[in-house]
Motif scaffolding. Structure first.
Motif, PDB file in Angstrom:
ATOM      1  N   VAL A 212      32.807  42.402  31.275  1.00  0.00           N
ATOM      2  CA  VAL A 212      34.115  41.850  30.946  1.00  0.00           C
ATOM      3  C   VAL A 212      34.687  42.623  29.761  1.00  0.00           C
ATOM      4  O   VAL A 212      33.942  43.144  28.930  1.00  0.00           O
ATOM      5  CB  VAL A 212      34.039  40.343  30.613  1.00  0.00           C
ATOM      6  N   LYS A 221      39.324  40.109  30.691  1.00  0.00           N
ATOM      7  CA  LYS A 221      39.405  40.374  32.122  1.00  0.00           C
ATOM      8  C   LYS A 221      38.007  40.670  32.673  1.00  0.00           C
ATOM      9  O   LYS A 221      37.151  41.218  31.961  1.00  0.00           O
ATOM     10  CB  LYS A 221      40.300  41.595  32.406  1.00  0.00           C
ATOM     11  N   LEU A 222      37.780  40.324  33.910  1.00  0.00           N
ATOM     12  CA  LEU A 222      36.553  40.712  34.604  1.00  0.00           C
ATOM     13  C   LEU A 222      36.732  42.135  35.110  1.00  0.00           C
ATOM     14  O   LEU A 222      37.612  42.405  35.938  1.00  0.00           O
ATOM     15  CB  LEU A 222      36.266  39.767  35.770  1.00  0.00           C
ATOM     16  N   VAL A 270      32.153  34.530  39.188  1.00  0.00           N
ATOM     17  CA  VAL A 270      33.537  34.734  38.758  1.00  0.00           C
ATOM     18  C   VAL A 270      33.954  33.646  37.766  1.00  0.00           C
ATOM     19  O   VAL A 270      34.623  33.920  36.759  1.00  0.00           O
ATOM     20  CB  VAL A 270      34.483  34.761  39.974  1.00  0.00           C
ATOM     21  N   ASP A 271      33.558  32.410  38.021  1.00  0.00           N
ATOM     22  CA  ASP A 271      33.897  31.315  37.103  1.00  0.00           C
ATOM     23  C   ASP A 271      33.223  31.510  35.750  1.00  0.00           C
ATOM     24  O   ASP A 271      33.837  31.284  34.701  1.00  0.00           O
ATOM     25  CB  ASP A 271      33.470  29.979  37.716  1.00  0.00           C
ATOM     26  N   ARG A 274      34.995  34.104  33.777  1.00  0.00           N
ATOM     27  CA  ARG A 274      36.278  33.623  33.282  1.00  0.00           C
ATOM     28  C   ARG A 274      36.114  32.768  32.029  1.00  0.00           C
ATOM     29  O   ARG A 274      36.902  32.869  31.090  1.00  0.00           O
ATOM     30  CB  ARG A 274      36.972  32.794  34.375  1.00  0.00           C
ATOM     31  N   ARG A 275      35.059  31.963  31.967  1.00  0.00           N
ATOM     32  CA  ARG A 275      34.914  30.991  30.878  1.00  0.00           C
ATOM     33  C   ARG A 275      34.104  31.504  29.692  1.00  0.00           C
ATOM     34  O   ARG A 275      34.347  31.132  28.547  1.00  0.00           O
ATOM     35  CB  ARG A 275      34.253  29.711  31.407  1.00  0.00           C
TER      36      ARG A 275
END
Length: 355
Positions: A212, A221-222, A270-271, A274-275
């Motif tokens: 990231v 961002k990933l 992905v989650d 994001r966190r």
């Protein structure tokens, strides 16, 4: 126009530096490569190299608006970096001892389900009750680098212990094991964790790298997630420096290895990407720019954090990583301020805790 100085420790620019310069030029920014020894504080000039007409061309330039940096190694480099940071924002900072990092995550508890229990080992006898509790463990430096000195251990009998490093498997008595642990702990602080089996359907160990980075506006961002897969199913630990291979065709990899649950496992990754970054960054007194988070995926489909790295390698993701890095450089330059506290020489958490 934003002026970006790419500060590296290597003698010559690398391919990723060319990509950064090309990307920056497409955005209308001036970018140049330089090394610590190229800085002259008396004249406030830098002996730099610009990438023009597909070649590196030397020139003398004034100090940049922002520095896209590696991290210093020698004491001399540390002093120079700190002096520059008093007036110019740097992109990259240290996150500190991994033992401290993981302990801080455990204390907070937000990602408790993703943490592997961790124990500091100060003497050989500390290891025995942990082996009895977990059966199989990972033994590694608190501040590891490139997968060096990562061992797996398992008790095989009353006075028989397997001690494995890569494909080398040694068998120790209890006394020999304690002596080996003492030897390792004298070299570096060491930690022990229960072994989490993260394997492909063919029995090859792997870890998932989640890369990231910050881009425009300083937003996380990933970049990409991809596996490091051991090329030998006898190895219990996978790492690129050990000859592990990778793929960026994650759709195929996930479908092959998680035929029934690949959508769910991908969603979890992905989650998490994001966190986690903004949460992790909140512990520090300075901004972070990129993280390489190595996770294992257990038989239960859960993600388990192996370690978190600053300055992650960009192999396989060079264009994506440099594109975001240049955007982030522009964001830092527009802030018109340099941090009062930096993490160029040591990780500095807002709340200090013991390793």
């Amino acid at each position: 126009m934003t002026r970006i100085g790419i500060l590296r420790l290597n003698e010559k620019p690398q391919f990723r530096d060319k990509i950064a310069c090309v990307v920056a030029a497409s955005m209308g920014f001036e970018t140049f490569f330089f090394r610590p020894q190229d800085v002259d504080f008396d004249s406030r000039m830098i002996q730099a190299q610009h990438f023009l007409d597909d070649e590196w061309q030397p020139s003398f330039v004034e100090f940049p608006d922002v520095i896209y940096n590696h991290l210093p190694l020698t004491e001399e480099q540390k002093q120079l970096f700190k002096r520059l940071a008093q007036e110019i924002p740097f992109t990259t900072h240290r996150i500190g001892n991994k033992n401290v990092v993981l302990k801080r995550l455990a204390q907070d508890g937000t990602f408790r389900d993703n943490l592997i229990p961790m124990h500091r080992v100060r003497k050989g006898a500390d290891l025995l009750p942990l082996l009895e509790r977990y059966g199989r463990v990972i033994f590694k430096p608190a501040n590891g680098k490139q997968g060096q000195r990562i061992y797996t251990m398992e008790q095989k009998g009353n006075d028989s212990f397997d001690f494995r490093h890569l494909l080398e498997n040694m068998n120790y008595t209890k006394g020999e094991l304690i002596d080996r642990i003492e030897e390792e702990t004298k070299r570096n602080p060491m930690i022990v964790q229960p072994f989490i089996a993260s394997q492909t359907i063919h029995g090859h160990s792997y870890c998932m790298r989640i890369h990231v980075a910050k881009g425009a506006g300083g937003k996380w961002k990933l970049v990409k997630f991809f596996p490091f897969v051991s090329n030998n199913n006898q190895e219990s630990v996978s790492h690129l420096s050990h000859g592990a291979f990778s793929t960026t065709r994650m759709d195929i990899f996930m479908q092959q290895n998680y035929p029934e649950t690949h959508h769910e496992v991908t969603r979890k990754i992905v989650d998490f990407a994001r966190r986690f970054p903004a949460y992790f960054e909140s512990f520090y007194a300075y901004p972070l720019d990129a993280l390489g988070i190595d996770v294992g995926i257990g038989a239960d489909g859960n993600l388990y954090i192996y370690e978190v790295n600053s300055l992650p390698g960009t192999r396989y993701v060079e264009f994506q990583a440099e594109y975001l890095a240049i955007q982030y450089c522009d964001h830092l330059a527009r802030q018109k301020s340099s941090p009062e506290v930096n993490g160029l020489t040591a990780g500095w958490m807002k709340e200090q805790i013991e390793a």
